[in-house]
Write a protein that holds these residues in place. Structure first.
Motif, mmCIF file in Angstrom:
data_model
loop_
_atom_site.group_PDB
_atom_site.id
_atom_site.type_symbol
_atom_site.label_atom_id
_atom_site.label_comp_id
_atom_site.label_asym_id
_atom_site.label_seq_id
_atom_site.Cartn_x
_atom_site.Cartn_y
_atom_site.Cartn_z
ATOM 1 N N UNK A 61 34.164 -28.011 57.980
ATOM 2 C CA UNK A 61 33.722 -26.483 57.899
ATOM 3 C C UNK A 61 32.126 -26.122 57.245
ATOM 4 N N UNK A 62 31.689 -25.204 57.668
ATOM 5 C CA UNK A 62 30.266 -24.888 57.211
ATOM 6 C C UNK A 62 29.990 -23.657 57.130
ATOM 7 N N UNK A 63 28.890 -23.002 56.841
ATOM 8 C CA UNK A 63 28.663 -21.612 56.733
ATOM 9 C C UNK A 63 27.215 -21.305 57.182
ATOM 10 N N UNK A 64 26.963 -20.048 57.458
ATOM 11 C CA UNK A 64 25.871 -19.502 57.852
ATOM 12 C C UNK A 64 25.637 -18.560 56.625
ATOM 13 N N UNK A 65 24.278 -18.841 55.910
ATOM 14 C CA UNK A 65 23.941 -17.710 54.911
ATOM 15 C C UNK A 65 25.024 -17.946 53.742
ATOM 16 N N UNK A 66 25.407 -16.813 53.144
ATOM 17 C CA UNK A 66 26.271 -16.750 51.927
ATOM 18 C C UNK A 66 27.390 -15.872 52.480
ATOM 19 N N UNK A 67 28.430 -16.406 52.759
ATOM 20 C CA UNK A 67 29.633 -15.475 52.954
ATOM 21 C C UNK A 67 29.977 -14.633 51.811
ATOM 22 N N UNK A 68 30.424 -13.520 51.781
ATOM 23 C CA UNK A 68 30.738 -12.909 50.649
ATOM 24 C C UNK A 68 32.046 -13.483 49.828
ATOM 25 N N UNK A 69 33.037 -13.899 50.486
ATOM 26 C CA UNK A 69 34.183 -14.160 49.946
ATOM 27 C C UNK A 69 34.496 -15.634 50.131
ATOM 28 N N UNK A 70 35.706 -16.174 49.574
ATOM 29 C CA UNK A 70 36.199 -17.438 49.335
ATOM 30 C C UNK A 70 37.218 -17.434 50.600
ATOM 31 N N UNK A 71 37.502 -18.800 50.978
ATOM 32 C CA UNK A 71 38.774 -18.923 52.061
ATOM 33 C C UNK A 71 40.187 -19.317 51.151
ATOM 34 N N UNK A 72 40.997 -18.888 51.878
ATOM 35 C CA UNK A 72 42.336 -19.421 51.585
ATOM 36 C C UNK A 72 43.063 -20.294 52.555
ATOM 37 N N UNK A 73 43.447 -21.711 52.283
ATOM 38 C CA UNK A 73 43.791 -22.547 52.981
ATOM 39 C C UNK A 73 45.377 -22.708 52.527
ATOM 40 N N UNK A 74 46.377 -22.337 53.325
ATOM 41 C CA UNK A 74 47.771 -22.565 53.158
ATOM 42 C C UNK A 74 48.347 -23.428 53.996
ATOM 43 N N UNK A 75 49.738 -23.776 53.660
ATOM 44 C CA UNK A 75 50.764 -24.755 54.598
ATOM 45 C C UNK A 75 51.793 -23.899 54.655
ATOM 46 N N UNK A 76 52.150 -23.386 55.729
ATOM 47 C CA UNK A 76 53.137 -22.416 56.283
ATOM 48 C C UNK A 76 53.848 -23.063 57.151
ATOM 49 N N UNK A 77 55.236 -22.633 57.475
ATOM 50 C CA UNK A 77 56.129 -22.991 58.638
ATOM 51 C C UNK A 77 55.921 -22.177 59.689
#
Length: 191
Positions: A61-77
């Motif tokens: 993953x990368x980004x352009x500029x400064x995204x305003x929020x964080x990301x949530x990574x989940x493991x789901x069925x």
């Protein structure tokens, strides 16, 4: 006599023999903009022939500029026509300050480890905190444009349903606990 497991007691799930393994071997091929004006949530399914204890995933993953929020990574069925949006097995947050401008592998650890049953689809679900949108400062997820990871597929949430994106997998690697012969344990149990 009734025995009740406490939160810290391990619970035997099944006998297994596994070596430490990478779940995928995807290749780069374009970028998916995430948290921009169009895409707030994506997921990648995976399936293993033998049961595993998932301890971490690397997501490129990368980004352009400064995204305003964080990301949530989940493991789901599986559920909801793709990745379950209500049955989260484990989750972790990627802070936007930890994401480089040029896409690179970001390690997401899960503690306790997540039990992944044999031959059952599970999903790595990636979403923006609070559905925040920013067309100028999105996250960039490189993807495999050749559909190289045949045990799974990527899907995008369009606000009402999951839309499969065949041939465009997320670039990820998943790691198990490297269990050798013996019992596999869930690290916590319901009281």
């Amino acid at each position: 006599m009734v025995t009740t497991a406490s939160v810290a007691d391990p619970v035997a799930v099944e006998d297994t023999t596994n070596a430490a393994a990478n779940f995928s071997n995807t290749l780069d091929g374009g970028n998916l903009g995430l948290c921009d004006n169009t895409q707030q949530e994506t997921a990648q399914s995976f399936r293993e022939a033998t049961s595993k204890l998932l301890v971490a995933v690397d997501i490129k993953i990368g980004k352009t500029g400064t995204p305003p929020k964080n990301l949530i990574v989940s493991i789901v069925p599986s559920g909801d026509g793709g990745a379950s949006r209500s049955a989260e097995v484990a989750s972790s947050t990627i802070l936007q300050t930890n994401v480089p401008g040029t896409p690179a592998a970001i390690r997401v650890n899960f503690f306790p480890a997540v039990y992944v049953p044999a031959n059952q689809f599970m999903w790595i679900r990636i979403r923006c905190v609070d559905g925040t949108q920013d067309a100028v400062n999105p996250y960039l997820l490189p993807r495999d444009g050749t559909g190289n990871y045949s045990p799974g597929t990527r899907a995008n949430w369009n606000g009402t349903s999951w839309i499969n994106q065949d041939g465009a997998d997320i670039v990820f690697t998943a790691y198990d606990a490297g269990t050798t012969a013996g019992n596999v344990y869930i690290a916590t149990a319901a009281a």
